[in-house]
Design a protein around this motif. Sequence first.
Motif, PDB file in Angstrom:
ATOM      1  N   MET A  39       0.704  -1.188   0.071  1.00 23.94           N
ATOM      2  CA  MET A  39      -0.040  -0.030  -0.070  1.00 23.94           C
ATOM      3  C   MET A  39       0.880   1.181  -0.074  1.00 23.94           C
ATOM      4  SD  MET A  39      -3.048  -1.257  -0.271  1.00 23.94           S
ATOM      5  CE  MET A  39      -3.659   0.344  -0.216  1.00 23.94           C
ATOM      6  N   ALA A  88      -7.779   7.573  -4.521  1.00 24.79           N
ATOM      7  CA  ALA A  88      -7.776   6.517  -3.367  1.00 24.79           C
ATOM      8  C   ALA A  88      -9.142   5.804  -3.183  1.00 24.79           C
ATOM      9  CB  ALA A  88      -7.712   7.324  -2.078  1.00 24.79           C
ATOM     10  N   LEU A  89     -10.215   6.282  -3.818  1.00 20.78           N
ATOM     11  CA  LEU A  89     -11.442   5.700  -3.633  1.00 20.78           C
ATOM     12  C   LEU A  89     -11.647   4.713  -4.818  1.00 20.78           C
ATOM     13  CD1 LEU A  89     -14.021   8.376  -2.679  1.00 20.78           C
ATOM     14  CD2 LEU A  89     -13.193   6.374  -1.243  1.00 20.78           C
ATOM     15  N   TRP A  91      -8.652   3.222  -6.357  1.00 16.12           N
ATOM     16  CA  TRP A  91      -7.889   2.255  -6.043  1.00 16.12           C
ATOM     17  C   TRP A  91      -8.437   1.290  -4.919  1.00 16.12           C
ATOM     18  CZ3 TRP A  91      -2.104   3.747  -5.376  1.00 16.12           C
ATOM     19  CH2 TRP A  91      -1.440   2.633  -5.150  1.00 16.12           C
ATOM     20  N   ALA A  92      -9.092   1.817  -3.982  1.00 13.54           N
ATOM     21  CA  ALA A  92      -9.785   0.834  -3.030  1.00 13.54           C
ATOM     22  C   ALA A  92     -10.888   0.028  -3.473  1.00 13.54           C
ATOM     23  CB  ALA A  92     -10.320   1.714  -1.664  1.00 13.54           C
ATOM     24  N   LEU A  95      -9.517  -2.668  -5.724  1.00 13.11           N
ATOM     25  CA  LEU A  95      -8.896  -3.808  -5.082  1.00 13.11           C
ATOM     26  C   LEU A  95      -9.974  -4.771  -4.356  1.00 13.11           C
ATOM     27  CD1 LEU A  95      -6.081  -2.543  -2.873  1.00 13.11           C
ATOM     28  CD2 LEU A  95      -5.763  -3.989  -4.678  1.00 13.11           C
ATOM     29  N   ILE A  96     -11.124  -3.882  -3.877  1.00 10.22           N
ATOM     30  CA  ILE A  96     -12.264  -4.946  -3.314  1.00 10.22           C
ATOM     31  C   ILE A  96     -12.960  -5.521  -4.588  1.00 10.22           C
ATOM     32  CG2 ILE A  96     -14.521  -4.702  -2.365  1.00 10.22           C
ATOM     33  CD1 ILE A  96     -13.706  -2.006  -0.849  1.00 10.22           C
ATOM     34  N   ASN A 119      -1.007  -3.317  -6.676  1.00 11.16           N
ATOM     35  CA  ASN A 119      -0.778  -1.976  -5.983  1.00 11.16           C
ATOM     36  C   ASN A 119       0.657  -1.312  -6.685  1.00 11.16           C
ATOM     37  OD1 ASN A 119      -2.730  -2.045  -4.166  1.00 11.16           O
ATOM     38  ND2 ASN A 119      -1.730  -3.125  -2.740  1.00 11.16           N
TER      39      ASN A 119
END
Length: 203
Positions: A39, A88-89, A91-92, A95-96, A119
Amino acid sequence: MISIDQAARQIGGAWKMAFNRGDWRRSLDRATEDVFASMAAFILSAPLVALFTISAQRASARIPDFSESLYVTTPLPALIAADLITYALDWAASLILLVMIARSTAAGKQAAELIVGYNWIQPVIAAAQLPAIAIMASTASTALGGLFGLPALVLTLALLWGVIRRGLGARPAPAGAIVVMLILVGAAIDLIGSAAMRALFAT
């Protein structure tokens, strides 16, 4: 805190993973602690995103077609903050989505290398976006920006597709479908972010 040397080695490993070069698994750290350490790639990507925002504001100010753009009407500090939050949102959320897909398939045990690869390839993707917007900012030419943006788009798609193929053990077509899903997720988050910015800074 991960060192520059470690970060460079991991980015190189993610690149090898994307293009299936050599024994990429030996270059990519995939233990549990390495998943969390990956991260740190956000720390490398964030300044590149901020630089993109600064260049995008300059380009928008110089190109008449973009005179009503948020990049002209919104203060630069707010723009940088908004772009970083949106990034960032995205990216998150990506990943989810990838972890959910991995867990729903036989690739669940490979989730660590998928996350680490995804990442560490992000700083490369962020850097690839800069030449086109920098050229637009310096020349006020959307045509030149598009010309230089095309290779960046191709590289981005190739990197994502390769990491997903290796990380999930997916065939080409399913991997392509997942890349499309990631793009749609990013587009939805961008739309929400833009709407929020317009609501906050409407004149």
